[in-house]
Structures are given as structure tokens and as C-alpha cells.
Design a protein around this motif. Structure first.
Motif, PDB file in Angstrom:
ATOM      1  N   ILE A  64       9.982  -4.238  -4.955  1.00 58.99           N
ATOM      2  CA  ILE A  64       9.315  -3.057  -5.431  1.00 58.99           C
ATOM      3  C   ILE A  64       8.659  -2.504  -4.188  1.00 58.99           C
ATOM      4  CG2 ILE A  64       7.534  -1.878  -6.710  1.00 58.99           C
ATOM      5  CD1 ILE A  64       8.086  -3.858  -8.700  1.00 58.99           C
ATOM      6  N   TRP A  65       7.652  -3.091  -3.551  1.00 60.34           N
ATOM      7  CA  TRP A  65       6.932  -2.936  -2.068  1.00 60.34           C
ATOM      8  C   TRP A  65       7.743  -2.620  -1.266  1.00 60.34           C
ATOM      9  CZ3 TRP A  65       2.034  -2.023  -2.978  1.00 60.34           C
ATOM     10  CH2 TRP A  65       1.214  -2.057  -2.038  1.00 60.34           C
ATOM     11  N   SER A  67      10.652  -1.162  -1.106  1.00 61.24           N
ATOM     12  CA  SER A  67      11.367   0.213  -1.447  1.00 61.24           C
ATOM     13  C   SER A  67      10.407   1.241  -1.337  1.00 61.24           C
ATOM     14  CB  SER A  67      11.895   0.059  -2.990  1.00 61.24           C
ATOM     15  OG  SER A  67      12.768  -0.893  -3.236  1.00 61.24           O
ATOM     16  N   ILE A  68       9.147   1.187  -1.636  1.00 57.81           N
ATOM     17  CA  ILE A  68       7.988   2.107  -1.629  1.00 57.81           C
ATOM     18  C   ILE A  68       8.008   2.621  -0.055  1.00 57.81           C
ATOM     19  CG2 ILE A  68       5.769   2.545  -1.972  1.00 57.81           C
ATOM     20  CD1 ILE A  68       5.489   0.930  -4.302  1.00 57.81           C
ATOM     21  N   LEU A  72       8.816   6.170   1.547  1.00 56.36           N
ATOM     22  CA  LEU A  72       8.079   7.020   2.306  1.00 56.36           C
ATOM     23  C   LEU A  72       8.474   7.178   3.822  1.00 56.36           C
ATOM     24  CD1 LEU A  72       4.601   5.369   1.060  1.00 56.36           C
ATOM     25  CD2 LEU A  72       5.676   7.448   0.466  1.00 56.36           C
TER      26      LEU A  72
END
Length: 373
Positions: A64-65, A67-68, A72
Motif C-alpha cells: 500500500i505505502w 504504491s501511494i 504521487l
């Protein structure tokens, strides 16, 4: 960016725990108010210093982290023929918000100064004599100014060096002005104006974080409750009742909060819920309610301490490989990789027992790999 996001994440957990505490009157004894205020101030300090420190350890996160962060940094938007990354757009929005809020605070400060000039300065009055008697109790000498206004505002104090107190005319009809003045002077001598300014900077910088507004409300509630407890701790039941009546009277008459800004503190807050908590804490006997939470409070306090320590000792670091780079990338793991220490500050890397290359330092995420000498 990782350190800022990690700070925001850890601090948000603390803010949520704080909200749990504030929703229970059982936690709000005098001692516990001081503890909660300290926790709030430490959280604020962490927001002010969202930097990597030498003793910090990286917590590698692969879900998750990353991918964020990749989204961005890699997402690009075409605007008027220019290609701009999403992260640059968000940074521009962040800075624009900061600039607008700074101008808003400057405007509020100028409005407050104009209001003061249009108010009546008091000298050698009953009110100034009472303020002098309060100041004597603190054994300090300060200069101050007292103004009376016919506007229906809450009593307010501003000024970091020379306090300026504004008192509405409606407070002079009875002895309520004494309680209002003592409350505001207590704010000044406990450094609340400096803290208010400090928190104001935090709100301006982190305006994009929804939890910062919850912190703002929590801090305001705790601050007023703390001052209430100081002012009323030596009062008899009759005086305490009069103090409550003064709060209710000012709340009833107050029709504007236009003077509030980061350089001032007022007698009454807008939130009806916060005001209700203040009344209950002063008036009600909470002893029966407190018993049910005596064991829970240490647990909550330990939770605060653990999360706060984590925020100072760990940085959540995203680790991920872009899909288009997976075919040409190699991931070093303790199962597939080992290092040979060349004893000259360099290390040879062996991947699947095949020499891969030489490095001069070992990054945090690779420190679990075995080193042979």
C-alpha cells in the motif's frame, strides 16, 4: 516526504487516543488534565520537527505505502501544454494554503488591533486594582492594558509580551468580571498565549491533515479546563457556583468570535460540547464515574508513550519496485544474498553465490543480510 507522512500517521493515532480520553469525564481530573496537556504538547512538538534523526530506524513497508508514493511521484498531468507531476501540484496546493492562512491570520491580527483602538482604555478602576492583586499572587511585575467594549464578545487576552485584556460591558453588571479577569490572567502566566501562537503555526503548516483540526479542538478544550481547574481549586461551593454562572452568562451574551486568532485566548469557546464538559468538570462530583476507569487510564497513558516513542525512533519507509522495472531489478534478501567485508570500508555483494558488485555502505533495509569477513 516519508518522515512527514510518518509523523502525521503516528501523531494521528495519538490524537485519536486523546479523543477517547476527552470523551470520558472520568479521565479529566486535575492531575490527568496536566498529563493530557503534556501529551498534546509533545504531539505538537513532533509535528514541528518531522525530520529524520541519526538514531531513527526505518520500518520497511512493501504494501500500500509504496504504491501511494509511486502514484504521487510518477503520475503526470498536462496543463496548458506543460507536463507536471502530481506531487508538484500537491506541493503547490500545500504552499498556497499556507500563504492564504498566513494572510488570514495577519488580517485577523489587524482587525483585533483596530478593535482595541476603538475600545475604552481603563485606568485606576476597580478592575485594574483587581488585576494588580492577581499579579501580586504570581510575584511578578508586568505591564498590561485593560479595555472595555460595548460589543457582545467573550473576554479575551492577547499580546505575548504586554498582555491586553478586552472585557465586554455586560460583564460589569455583577461580579462576573472578577472571574473573567482571573481566568484570562491565569492564561497569560501559564504561557498559554505562547502555546497558542505555536499551535497556530502547526495548524497553518499542516492544514491539509484532517486530524490537525481535531488536535486544535482538543487543545482548546484541555487548555480551558486546565485554567478552570486552577482558578476554582481554592473556591468554596458558593464561589464555584458564581464562577459557573459567569461562564453561562458570558456564553449567553456572546454573539461574536471575530477577534479570535493565534495571538489571543478567550474566556469562552464556540463548541457547545466543549463548554458542557467544562461545566461538568467544575460542578459535578466525578468520583463515582472515575472508579470505573482507574485501571483503563494507565493503559491509555502507556499507549500514548509507546506511540510517541515510535514516532521519534522509527520512520515508515516505503519499498517497492515499479512494474516496468521488475524485469530488470534484483531484490537483495538474506536468503539470496551475502556480503564480504573487504576490511577497507567496502563490501562485495554476492547474489545467488555470484559476484554482483562492490558497495561502500550498507543501507538500512539491507542490514539483515549476513556479512562474512
Amino acid at each position: 516526504l516519508s518522515s512527514i507522512m510518518s509523523t502525521a500517521l503516528f501523531s494521528s493515532f495519538i490524537i485519536l487516543l486523546m479523543q477517547t480520553a476527552l470523551n470520558k469525564n472520568a479521565f479529566l481530573s486535575k492531575v490527568e488534565l496536566s498529563v493530557l496537556l503534556v501529551v498534546t504538547h509533545i504531539t505538537a512538538i513532533r509535528f514541528l520537527f518531522p525530520f529524520d534523526l541519526p538514531f531513527m530506524k526505518n520500518l520497511i513497508v512493501k504494501d500500500i505505502w509504496p504504491s501511494i508514493f509511486i502514484f504521487l511521484s510518477d503520475t503526470e498531468i498536462r496543463i496548458a501544454g506543460y507536463v507536471i507531476s502530481l506531487s508538484s501540484i500537491l506541493l503547490a496546493i500545500w504552499l498556497t494554503g499556507i500563504i492564504l492562512l498566513i494572510f488570514k491570520e495577519i488580517s485577523s491580527y489587524c482587525q483585533l488591533q483596530t478593535f482595541i483602538k476603538n475600545s475604552a482604555l481603563q485606568q485606576n478602576s476597580r478592575q485594574t486594582a483587581y488585576i494588580d492583586s492577581i499579579i501580586c499572587l504570581y510575584k511578578k511585575r508586568i505591564s498590561y492594558r485593560l479595555y472595555i467594549t460595548d460589543q457582545n464578545i467573550s473576554p479575551i487576552i492577547c499580546g505575548l509580551k504586554t498582555p491586553c485584556i478586552i472585557l465586554p460591558q455586560s460583564c460589569l453588571k455583577n461580579n462576573f468580571w472578577m472571574y473573567a479577569l482571573e481566568h484570562e490572567i491565569t492564561h497569560f502566566f501559564h504561557g498559554d498565549l505562547y502555546l497558542n501562537f505555536l499551535y497556530g503555526i502547526i495548524y497553518i503548516v499542516y492544514w491539509w491533515n484532517p486530524f490537525i483540526y481535531l488536535l486544535k479542538r482538543q487543545r482548546s478544550r484541555l487548555l480551558e479546563m486546565h485554567v478552570d481547574s486552577i482558578v476554582t481549586r481554592n473556591m468554596n461551593p458558593k464561589e464555584k457556583t458564581e464562577y459557573l454562572e459567569s461562564l453561562l452568562e458570558v456564553k449567553r451574551n456572546c454573539t461574536s468570535d471575530k477577534l479570535k486568532n493565534i495571538s489571543s485566548v478567550s474566556f469562552i469557546t464556540n463548541s457547545s460540547s466543549d463548554f458542557s464538559h467544562r461545566i461538568k468538570l467544575i460542578y459535578k462530583n466525578l468520583e463515582g464515574e472515575r472508579k470505573g476507569f482507574q485501571k483503563l487510564f494507565p493503559l491509555l497513558l502507556c499507549s500514548f508513550a509507546i506511540i510517541m516513542c515510535c514516532s521519534f525512533f522509527f520512520i515508515i519507509e516505503p519499498y517497492g519496485i515499479k512494474p516496468e522495472d521488475e524485469s530488470i531489478s534484483v531484490e537483495f534478501t538474506p536468503e539470496t544474498t551475502y556480503l564480504i567485508d573487504n576490511l577497507d570500508g567496502t563490501y562485495d555483494i554476492y547474489y545467488n553465490n555470484i559476484y554482483f558488485g562492490t558497495v561502500t555502505e550498507i543501507v538500512e533495509k539491507d542490514k539483515a543480510i549476513k556479512i562474512y569477513r
